[in-house]
Motif scaffolding. Structure first.
Motif, PDB file in Angstrom:
ATOM      1  N   ALA A  14      38.551  36.947  49.058  1.00  0.00           N
ATOM      2  CA  ALA A  14      37.278  37.150  48.363  1.00  0.00           C
ATOM      3  C   ALA A  14      37.517  38.074  47.171  1.00  0.00           C
ATOM      4  N   GLU A  41      41.636  42.066  55.870  1.00  0.00           N
ATOM      5  CA  GLU A  41      40.321  42.693  55.688  1.00  0.00           C
ATOM      6  C   GLU A  41      40.242  44.078  56.315  1.00  0.00           C
ATOM      7  N   GLY A  46      39.891  35.606  52.663  1.00  0.00           N
ATOM      8  CA  GLY A  46      39.146  34.383  52.368  1.00  0.00           C
ATOM      9  C   GLY A  46      40.052  33.242  51.951  1.00  0.00           C
ATOM     10  N   GLU A  52      41.082  31.732  55.027  1.00  0.00           N
ATOM     11  CA  GLU A  52      39.895  31.101  55.621  1.00  0.00           C
ATOM     12  C   GLU A  52      39.600  29.751  54.947  1.00  0.00           C
ATOM     13  N   ARG A  92      45.687  51.185  42.536  1.00  0.00           N
ATOM     14  CA  ARG A  92      46.144  50.391  41.399  1.00  0.00           C
ATOM     15  C   ARG A  92      45.804  51.058  40.065  1.00  0.00           C
ATOM     16  N   ARG A 121      50.394  32.486  40.550  1.00  0.00           N
ATOM     17  CA  ARG A 121      51.325  33.046  41.523  1.00  0.00           C
ATOM     18  C   ARG A 121      50.857  33.036  42.971  1.00  0.00           C
TER      19      ARG A 121
HETATM   20  C1  3H9 Z   1      38.027  38.922  52.016  1.00  0.00           C
HETATM   21  O1  3H9 Z   1      38.676  37.966  51.712  1.00  0.00           O
HETATM   22  C2  3H9 Z   1      36.753  38.842  52.805  1.00  0.00           C
HETATM   23  C3  3H9 Z   1      36.518  37.509  53.425  1.00  0.00           C
HETATM   24  O2  3H9 Z   1      37.101  37.454  54.713  1.00  0.00           O
HETATM   25  C4  3H9 Z   1      35.042  37.257  53.627  1.00  0.00           C
HETATM   26  C5  3H9 Z   1      34.168  37.264  52.426  1.00  0.00           C
HETATM   27  C6  3H9 Z   1      32.741  36.853  52.718  1.00  0.00           C
HETATM   28  N1  3H9 Z   1      39.793  40.654  44.523  1.00  0.00           N
HETATM   29  O3  3H9 Z   1      47.904  44.241  43.773  1.00  0.00           O
HETATM   30  P1  3H9 Z   1      48.193  43.725  42.404  1.00  0.00           P
HETATM   31  C7  3H9 Z   1      43.571  42.343  41.516  1.00  0.00           C
HETATM   32  S1  3H9 Z   1      38.461  40.477  51.564  1.00  0.00           S
HETATM   33  C8  3H9 Z   1      39.735  41.157  43.280  1.00  0.00           C
HETATM   34  O4  3H9 Z   1      48.454  44.721  41.351  1.00  0.00           O
HETATM   35  P2  3H9 Z   1      50.504  42.413  43.511  1.00  0.00           P
HETATM   36  C9  3H9 Z   1      44.115  43.752  41.593  1.00  0.00           C
HETATM   37  O5  3H9 Z   1      43.077  44.699  41.620  1.00  0.00           O
HETATM   38  C10 3H9 Z   1      39.867  40.244  50.535  1.00  0.00           C
HETATM   39  N2  3H9 Z   1      40.819  41.592  42.616  1.00  0.00           N
HETATM   40  O6  3H9 Z   1      49.381  42.658  42.419  1.00  0.00           O
HETATM   41  C11 3H9 Z   1      44.934  43.818  40.318  1.00  0.00           C
HETATM   42  O7  3H9 Z   1      44.032  44.056  39.253  1.00  0.00           O
HETATM   43  P3  3H9 Z   1      44.489  44.952  37.999  1.00  0.00           P
HETATM   44  C12 3H9 Z   1      41.092  40.003  51.350  1.00  0.00           C
HETATM   45  C13 3H9 Z   1      41.994  41.478  43.227  1.00  0.00           C
HETATM   46  O8  3H9 Z   1      51.255  41.230  43.078  1.00  0.00           O
HETATM   47  C14 3H9 Z   1      45.481  42.399  40.191  1.00  0.00           C
HETATM   48  O9  3H9 Z   1      44.630  41.573  40.997  1.00  0.00           O
HETATM   49  N3  3H9 Z   1      42.255  40.010  50.479  1.00  0.00           N
HETATM   50  C15 3H9 Z   1      42.115  40.956  44.508  1.00  0.00           C
HETATM   51  O10 3H9 Z   1      51.231  43.682  43.783  1.00  0.00           O
HETATM   52  C16 3H9 Z   1      46.887  42.241  40.682  1.00  0.00           C
HETATM   53  O11 3H9 Z   1      46.976  42.800  41.984  1.00  0.00           O
HETATM   54  C17 3H9 Z   1      42.915  41.137  50.206  1.00  0.00           C
HETATM   55  O12 3H9 Z   1      42.604  42.190  50.704  1.00  0.00           O
HETATM   56  C18 3H9 Z   1      40.951  40.530  45.169  1.00  0.00           C
HETATM   57  N4  3H9 Z   1      40.999  39.996  46.410  1.00  0.00           N
HETATM   58  O13 3H9 Z   1      49.738  42.052  44.860  1.00  0.00           O
HETATM   59  C19 3H9 Z   1      44.079  40.988  49.286  1.00  0.00           C
HETATM   60  N5  3H9 Z   1      43.417  40.985  44.871  1.00  0.00           N
HETATM   61  O14 3H9 Z   1      45.661  44.219  37.429  1.00  0.00           O
HETATM   62  C20 3H9 Z   1      44.117  42.130  48.317  1.00  0.00           C
HETATM   63  C21 3H9 Z   1      44.076  41.500  43.835  1.00  0.00           C
HETATM   64  O15 3H9 Z   1      43.276  44.997  37.160  1.00  0.00           O
HETATM   65  N6  3H9 Z   1      45.169  42.008  47.336  1.00  0.00           N
HETATM   66  N7  3H9 Z   1      43.235  41.799  42.837  1.00  0.00           N
HETATM   67  O16 3H9 Z   1      44.878  46.293  38.584  1.00  0.00           O
HETATM   68  C22 3H9 Z   1      46.456  42.268  47.593  1.00  0.00           C
HETATM   69  O17 3H9 Z   1      46.858  42.572  48.695  1.00  0.00           O
HETATM   70  C23 3H9 Z   1      47.407  42.226  46.434  1.00  0.00           C
HETATM   71  O18 3H9 Z   1      46.651  42.408  45.276  1.00  0.00           O
HETATM   72  C24 3H9 Z   1      48.192  40.893  46.307  1.00  0.00           C
HETATM   73  C25 3H9 Z   1      48.965  40.889  44.963  1.00  0.00           C
HETATM   74  C26 3H9 Z   1      49.187  40.801  47.472  1.00  0.00           C
HETATM   75  C27 3H9 Z   1      47.287  39.722  46.302  1.00  0.00           C
END
Ligand code: 3H9
Length: 695
Positions: free
Chosen positions: A63, A125, A102, A105, A273, A57
């Protein structure tokens, strides 16, 4: 070879498909796999371009947040992005779903970017207390210019494909399948003789007034530091060569990763979550809900009805009289007009909701086919009981009978019906179509599928639902009553309401407790105090808070309360009469006044909050510490970057907090009795978070 990245050849294009469900987060195996597959593509005879796509999806959600705080594992994400960009092959990203953090990125490390119209990009972030750490702060400004890049980074907002294309982040927006579009686009680029286009080699963007941007961003962040830090990282993209800018970004990212604020925000991300994820609800089918009855069309009932209508449910609103029904209709219509204005619904949906989905009645018989009825009538046990007796008589079998009481005993309410298994508390927060919190209050006899339906309704209404047990005030209002009492104690001991509000606003609350009281209306608390005193047989007593009300000052709605709002709600100034009333009361009780520092105010207020929260968890009213944290975050304006009161407590250290509480207990043993759970955790050297992990 990593199985997280599939490799396929399509003519002279190598296709790298990221396969890491649910959202293709860039965990170690994905980073490793991208490195290996880039090597493979470069060694593969005849390959001239690489196409990166995401399976499932999303392209990539960023990250892997679960790896933060653990020992870093090579290759790092910045190295992966640099590796992709440095490839001699032409690298194309084809994006669908989200490309966040990321993920964006990685896309910026590619030489060209195509996306489907529904794709969204962003650098969220800041919502984790961080800045982009894999080149985003250096590459994005080179593509979009500084202002746009800062808007994206400091707000963390998601940007649709069309807008992203206008910003220059996406080269082509095209309907269809990401893989097919990407292949056709890469082929076209190759045929047209397109060259590699590394963003790092683009000229540095134009400078802005960095200090002004930093100060403005810091002020907007209300104490949160990461948005302002991204200004400094972007500054480096202008002032330093690309590679040095990357080092500045890395340093800021690593420093923030160690900060308390990022710990608080990452805790908030996962807790938000986890809170609705209850083991006992696994495999339980919720009852089907299509038609909801709401009793009482005041602000709360109208808000609940609005939330239900906006989520596509049919609503029957019951009021006592035709006039009251008309007023309720007006309130709901007003809320819906607001939703239309903000673009939450179309004009057509607005029209359909009002003409087909909402029905206002004055006779209980009209609720006979409702799947669930939520009462939002006057907060008094006898009134609630009368309503439930009537509901029991008219509602169909299997209908859920819910009370929106904010502190009354749901067991007692259920006891007047012949079906206590169908009775539950659904405690919304006002305005109910705006506030995110829903306390699902489970009474002794509530059936498990009724609990599951409460959570299902919460999901449908886009609420954060928290399971609460029955006690006076459930989770939130019980804790609120305690920390408000601690604030009132401080007022009697010498702190002014204004000192307290200022200290807590600096801590990160949008409003201090006295400003909140003015907003909510002082008359509500006044009525409760008068009733409680009458019940206890103590009448004729009047505190300074009562005297403010006796003078007709109920807060914002009358223009005066703790503050004077003559110049508008935002330009509040202390109401001078209040300090006179407080001084008089301090004198009457012989209180010895002393000054409080801001730190002392915050410590004491937070100690009261944490101690009561620990009692709420210890008694099983809240399942886990994170349930309390989310209640305070989504219902009471607790600053997200502290993670909630119990995460905050873990961070400052439980032994110190317990010792503060024992110190305050010397003055008031009963009020400050330490929570047994807090004592246990200190004695065993554990934290609240360990209880979260234990489930
Ligand atoms: C970063 O990228 C740093 C870099 O700049 C540098 C690095 C060096 N990681 O929210 P949902 C899991 S920081 C691990 O229920 P939706 C989430 O916990 C990152 N797990 O679905 C859940 O697990 P569970 C920057 C992740 O459709 C499942 O996926 N990115 C991550 O309502 C489903 O998620 C963000 O901050 C992750 N990155 O929304 C994005 N993302 O089913 C953070 C999700 O066990 N994520 N999970 O509860 C979001 O905003 C939303 O999850 C997303 C999907 C819009 C992606």
């Amino acid at each position: 070879m990593s199985d997280k990245i599939a490799y396929a050849r399509n003519g002279d294009i190598a296709v790298l498909t990221i396969q890491n469900p649910p959202v293709n987060a860039l965990g170690h195996a994905v980073r490793q796999g991208l490195m290996e597959r880039m090597d493979q593509a470069e060694a593969d005879n005849g390959v001239r371009a690489v196409l990166i796509v995401g399976d499932g999806r999303a392209f990539i959600a960023g990250a892997d947040i679960t790896e933060f705080g653990k020992p870093p594992m090579s290759p790092s994400l910045p190295d992966v992005v640099d590796r992709i960009e440095a490839s001699p092959l032409l690298v194309v990203a084809s994006m669908h779903g989200v490309s966040l953090g990321g993920g964006l990125e990685v896309a910026l490390g590619c030489h060209y970017r195509i996306a489907v119209p529904s794709a969204r990009i962003g650098l969220p972030e800041v919502h984790l207390g961080l800045i982009p750490g894999a080149g985003g702060t250096q590459r994005l400004p080179r593509v979009t210019g500084v202002e746009v890049a800062l808007d994206i980074m400091t707000t963390g907002r998601q940007v649709g494909a069309k807008e992203a294309a206008a910003m220059g982040v996406i080269d082509v927006v095209q309907d269809g399948d990401a893989l097919e579009n990407g292949l056709a686009y890469a082929e076209k680029l190759l045929t047209g003789g397109a060259k590699r286009r590394p963003v790092s080699e683009m000229p540095a963007p134009t400078a802005i007034d960095w200090d002004a941007a930093y100060d403005a961003t810091l002020a907007r962040g209300r104490g949160q530091i990461s948005p302002a830090q991204s200004v400094r990282a972007v500054q480096a993209s202008v002032e330093k060569p690309f590679n040095e800018g990357l080092l500045v970004e890395r340093q800021i990212f690593m420093d923030l990763l160690k900060s308390d604020q990022s710990k608080g925000m990452i805790h908030s991300f996962f807790s938000e979550r986890a809170v609705g994820n209850l083991p006992e609800l696994k495999g339980i089918t919720p009852r089907s809900i299509d038609h909801i009855g709401v009793i009482g069309g005041g602000t709360m009932g109208a808000g609940i009805a609005t939330a239900a209508l906006l989520s596509g449910l049919r609503v029957t609103m019951l009021e006592m009289t035709a006039d009251a029904g008309e007023a309720a209709y007006g309130r709901i219509a007003g809320n819906l007009a607001g939703a239309l204005k903000r673009g939450k619904i179309t004009a057509e949906q607005h029209e359909t909701i009002l003409s087909q989905a909402l029905n206002v009645i004055t006779d209980y018989a009209g609720l006979s086919d409702a799947d669930m009825v939520i009462e939002a009538v006057f907060e008094e046990m006898s009134v609630k009981k009368r309503v439930f007796i009537k509901l029991d008589a008219v509602c169909q079998q299997g209908a859920i009978l819910a009370t929106n009481t904010s502190y009354l005993d749901v067991n007692e309410i259920a006891s007047v019906t012949s079906r206590p298994q169908d009775v539950i508390g659904l405690h919304f927060f006002s305005p109910a179509h705006v506030m995110k919190l829903l306390e699902v209050v489970v009474a002794d006899k509530t059936a498990i599928d009724v609990v599951a339906t409460g959570f299902e309704l919460g999901k449908r209404l886009k609420k954060v639902s928290v399971r609460a047990g029955v006690c006076d005030g459930f989770i939130g209002n019980r804790i609120l009553a305690t920390y408000r009492a601690a604030a009132d104690q401080m007022v009697m001991e010498g702190a002014s309401p204004y000192d307290i509000d200022k200290a807590l606003e600096k801590f990160g609350f949008a409003m201090g407790p006295y400003a909140v009281a003015d907003l909510a209306g002082l008359d509500i608390g006044w009525a409760v105090r008068k009733r409680k005193r009458a019940e206890a047989g103590i009448e004729g007593v009047s505190t300074y808070a009562d005297k403010i009300c006796e003078a007709g000052n109920f807060g914002q709605k009358t223009g005066k309360g703790y503050y004077d709002y003559a110049a508008g709600a935002k330009a509040r100034v202390p109401n001078p009469e209040v300090m006179d009333l407080i001084e008089a009361e301090r004198a009457e009780f012989g209180s010895v006044s002393h000054d409080f520092t801001e730190t002392q105010i915050v410590r004491r207020y937070m100690a009261a909050m944490v101690n009561e929260a620990a009692k709420v968890v210890g008694e099983g009213i809240a399942r886990r510490p994170l349930d309390v944290d989310m209640t305070l975050l989504f219902g009471y304006g607790f600053p997200r970057y502290h993670g909630g009161p119990l995460k905050w407590a873990d961070i400052v250290g439980l032994p110190d907090l317990l010792s503060d509480i024992e110190g305050y207990a010397k003055q008031d043993v009963a009020f400050w009795a330490p929570a047994p759970l807090l004592k246990e955790l200190v004695a065993s050297g554990k934290t609240f978070d360990e209880l979260n992990k234990a489930g």
